[in-house]
Design a protein around this motif. Structure first.
Motif, PDB file in Angstrom:
ATOM      1  N   GLY A 452      -8.611  -2.961   7.700  1.00  0.00           N
ATOM      2  CA  GLY A 452      -8.859  -1.585   7.300  1.00  0.00           C
ATOM      3  C   GLY A 452      -8.020  -1.053   6.161  1.00  0.00           C
ATOM      4  N   LEU A 453      -7.062  -1.851   5.642  1.00  0.00           N
ATOM      5  CA  LEU A 453      -6.235  -1.379   4.536  1.00  0.00           C
ATOM      6  C   LEU A 453      -7.008  -1.470   3.225  1.00  0.00           C
ATOM      7  N   SER A 454      -6.896  -0.451   2.384  1.00  0.00           N
ATOM      8  CA  SER A 454      -7.457  -0.506   1.035  1.00  0.00           C
ATOM      9  C   SER A 454      -6.422  -1.156   0.118  1.00  0.00           C
ATOM     10  N   VAL A 455      -6.880  -2.007  -0.796  1.00  0.00           N
ATOM     11  CA  VAL A 455      -5.966  -2.746  -1.668  1.00  0.00           C
ATOM     12  C   VAL A 455      -6.486  -2.731  -3.101  1.00  0.00           C
ATOM     13  N   ILE A 456      -5.582  -2.480  -4.037  1.00  0.00           N
ATOM     14  CA  ILE A 456      -5.848  -2.733  -5.461  1.00  0.00           C
ATOM     15  C   ILE A 456      -5.012  -3.947  -5.839  1.00  0.00           C
ATOM     16  N   PHE A 457      -5.665  -4.995  -6.337  1.00  0.00           N
ATOM     17  CA  PHE A 457      -5.014  -6.273  -6.604  1.00  0.00           C
ATOM     18  C   PHE A 457      -5.112  -6.578  -8.096  1.00  0.00           C
ATOM     19  N   ILE A 458      -3.964  -6.610  -8.767  1.00  0.00           N
ATOM     20  CA  ILE A 458      -3.916  -6.820 -10.215  1.00  0.00           C
ATOM     21  C   ILE A 458      -3.314  -8.190 -10.504  1.00  0.00           C
ATOM     22  N   SER A 459      -3.993  -8.981 -11.317  1.00  0.00           N
ATOM     23  CA  SER A 459      -3.469 -10.296 -11.681  1.00  0.00           C
ATOM     24  C   SER A 459      -4.014 -10.714 -13.036  1.00  0.00           C
ATOM     25  N   ALA A 460      -3.178 -11.463 -13.776  1.00  0.00           N
ATOM     26  CA  ALA A 460      -3.624 -12.016 -15.053  1.00  0.00           C
ATOM     27  C   ALA A 460      -4.513 -13.235 -14.855  1.00  0.00           C
ATOM     28  N   GLU A 461      -4.511 -13.807 -13.630  1.00  0.00           N
ATOM     29  CA  GLU A 461      -5.299 -15.000 -13.346  1.00  0.00           C
ATOM     30  C   GLU A 461      -6.663 -14.588 -12.798  1.00  0.00           C
TER      31      GLU A 461
END
Length: 508
Positions: A452-461
């Motif tokens: 149920g957690l909202s996540v923003i995931f930032i990656s150069a890959e």
């Protein structure tokens, strides 16, 4: 054809920290004119081995030889005198003095007892030109990019009698063109017979630049291989000790499942004046929004805007249906929004504090100075997260800065998760950690979203972004050009959106 004698050779090396062997009877060798990669998971012993050949760690057993002669290095200064130099991921030069002064720091040419600045700049110019670098030796080092500063650090190394060069994660903060320039310099040094140790978690780069690879696992030697003879999948298997297919993958619900749902967070027309312009973002409960884009596209600026680190110039953010005007990360936390910076060394882990102190830091700050947590409750909380996230070693009293990069990242995540956030914004959470730790972090993100957690995931890959995310927001020049379902995107299709020019869009 007979193989040449190793320029550097470590035989049967063991280094203990307390009762634990960080490396256990490991052998390692480097040949002149070769680029050698050292691969393994976090905690495999890579850093300890590097410190053993650069004079930081003393050997408990084993022998180090240079050109066949046994040497004893008691400090990095001894290593420098022996021709072994290291350029670290975090540049260890002085940004407030000139390029020339950095190159000859501690070895400045003198005249009548005073530093001869004119001769120093002339010598620096020769060293830089010798590498094909057009850098003004009189310019302030801090005025240059990280890539240029790394090249200056390499120039400093070759201004001595360089025989072995250790490059520790040199490309982690570089864009494609900067990596190409660094590789050009590396190839130039190869031609001169320098033995180069290239430490990186980017498999593509390892296979592009390295001639040989040594794999460590759990502090032990797995094998030495010619890169051209080792398949990538086999390298991964040797590093992990198990098949990649045994690792969990994110199971995505159909994109249609969120249709009609209210986003937990909505950002409209968000601009900060610092790299992000008129951004529109929707983040849904229990979903992972990936953010993709080139270096400088505005990825970090978007994260900082959403989490209150940078003030909004324009735009509105709605959290759980209510307009918010939070102006600091602390106020964002009151709305359940937690931010993990890409700079975990300077804005995350407090290296000198213990694992326990790092984990309970945010909870204690939230409670305030007059509501101290009982020591027993602190240990209970920290132990629960160490066990849940698999932090190793499971020693609450160990300084967090002594852990591997992947375990430091887990400690930082434990600190944030202890606050029970509703939205977790992760900026480059797997940068600089090995492939095994990366997969653990990726699996953890999926599990958090499933709960149920909202996540923003930032990656150069891009491969990582597509694997972890439900939807991907693509950034270019500070603007979100599209948001697409991750299951319908490919690396090539995202790259096409990233590379597309504004003129191409205007012509449609």
């Amino acid at each position: 054809m007979d193989q040449p004698q190793p320029l550097l050779e470590l035989t049967d090396a063991t280094v203990y920290f307390g009762a634990d062997a960080a490396i256990d009877h490991v052998s390692f060798r480097m040949f002149p004119g070769e680029v050698h990669s050292l691969m393994g998971e976090n905690g495999a012993g890579k850093s300890t081995l590097i410190k053993a050949i650069t004079g930081v760690n003393r050997l408990d057993t084993g022998v180090l030889r240079l050109d066949g002669e046994e040497v004893h290095l008691h400090s990095p200064v001894d290593a420098l005198h022996a021709g072994i130099s290291t350029v670290y991921q975090e540049i260890e030069l002085l940004p407030n003095v000139s390029v020339a002064e950095n190159i000859f720091l501690g070895r400045e040419p003198r005249r009548l007892g005073l530093i001869d600045a004119k001769r120093m700049r002339a010598h620096a110019h020769e060293v830089l030109a010798d590498l094909g670098l057009e850098i003004d030796p009189g310019s302030l080092l801090g005025s240059h990019s990280v890539a240029v500063q790394q090249l200056v650090a390499i120039a400093r190394a070759i201004s001595t009698d360089l025989r072995v060069l250790v490059l520790d994660e040199p490309t982690s903060s570089l864009d494609v063109d900067e990596v190409a320039e660094l590789f050009r310099v590396i190839r130039e040094l190869k031609q001169r017979g320098v033995a180069i140790l290239f430490v990186s978690h980017f498999l593509d780069q390892v296979y592009e630049i390295c001639d040989r690879v040594t794999v460590l696992r759990d502090g032990k030697f797995v094998g030495e291989y010619l890169t051209r003879e080792l398949l990538r999948i086999d390298l991964v298997h040797k590093m992990l000790g198990h098949k990649e297919t045994e690792l969990k993958s994110r199971t995505r619900a159909p994109a249609s499942d969120v249709e009609g749902d209210e986003p937990f967070l909505t950002a409209r027309g968000v601009s900060t004046g610092r790299g992000i312009h008129a951004a529109d973002v929707d983040v849904f409960e229990g979903r992972v929004l990936g953010v993709a884009g080139l270096l400088g596209s505005g990825r970090t600026e978007l994260a900082r805007a959403i989490t209150g680190v940078d003030h909004l110039h324009t735009g509105v953010i709605v959290v759980a249906g209510e307009n918010q005007a939070y102006t600091s990360p602390r106020k964002a936390l009151t709305q359940g929004i937690a931010y993990s910076s890409e700079n975990r060394r300077t804005e995350g882990i407090v290296a000198e504090l213990s694992v326990l102190e790092n984990i309970v830091l945010a909870v204690q700050a939230d409670r305030g100075i007059w509501h101290r947590m009982r020591p027993a409750r602190q240990r209970e909380l920290a132990n629960s997260w160490v066990e849940a996230l698999g932090i190793r070693p499971a020693d609450l009293d160990r300084p967090a800065g002594t852990l591997s990069g992947g375990n430091q990242q887990k400690v930082l995540l434990a600190r944030l998760l202890a606050l029970a956030p509703r939205l977790l914004v992760l900026d480059e959470p797997t940068r600089g950690i090995d492939i095994g730790a990366k997969v653990e972090i990726q699996n953890l993100v999926s599990e958090l979203a499933d709960n149920g957690l909202s996540v923003i995931f930032i990656s150069a890959e891009l491969e990582e972004v597509l694997r972890v995310s439900d939807r991907v927001a693509v950034l270019r020049d500070g603007r979100i050009v599209d948001t697409v379902p991750a299951g319908e995107a490919t690396v090539d299709s995202v790259l096409a959106m990233v590379a597309r020019s504004s003129q191409d869009e205007d012509d449609e």
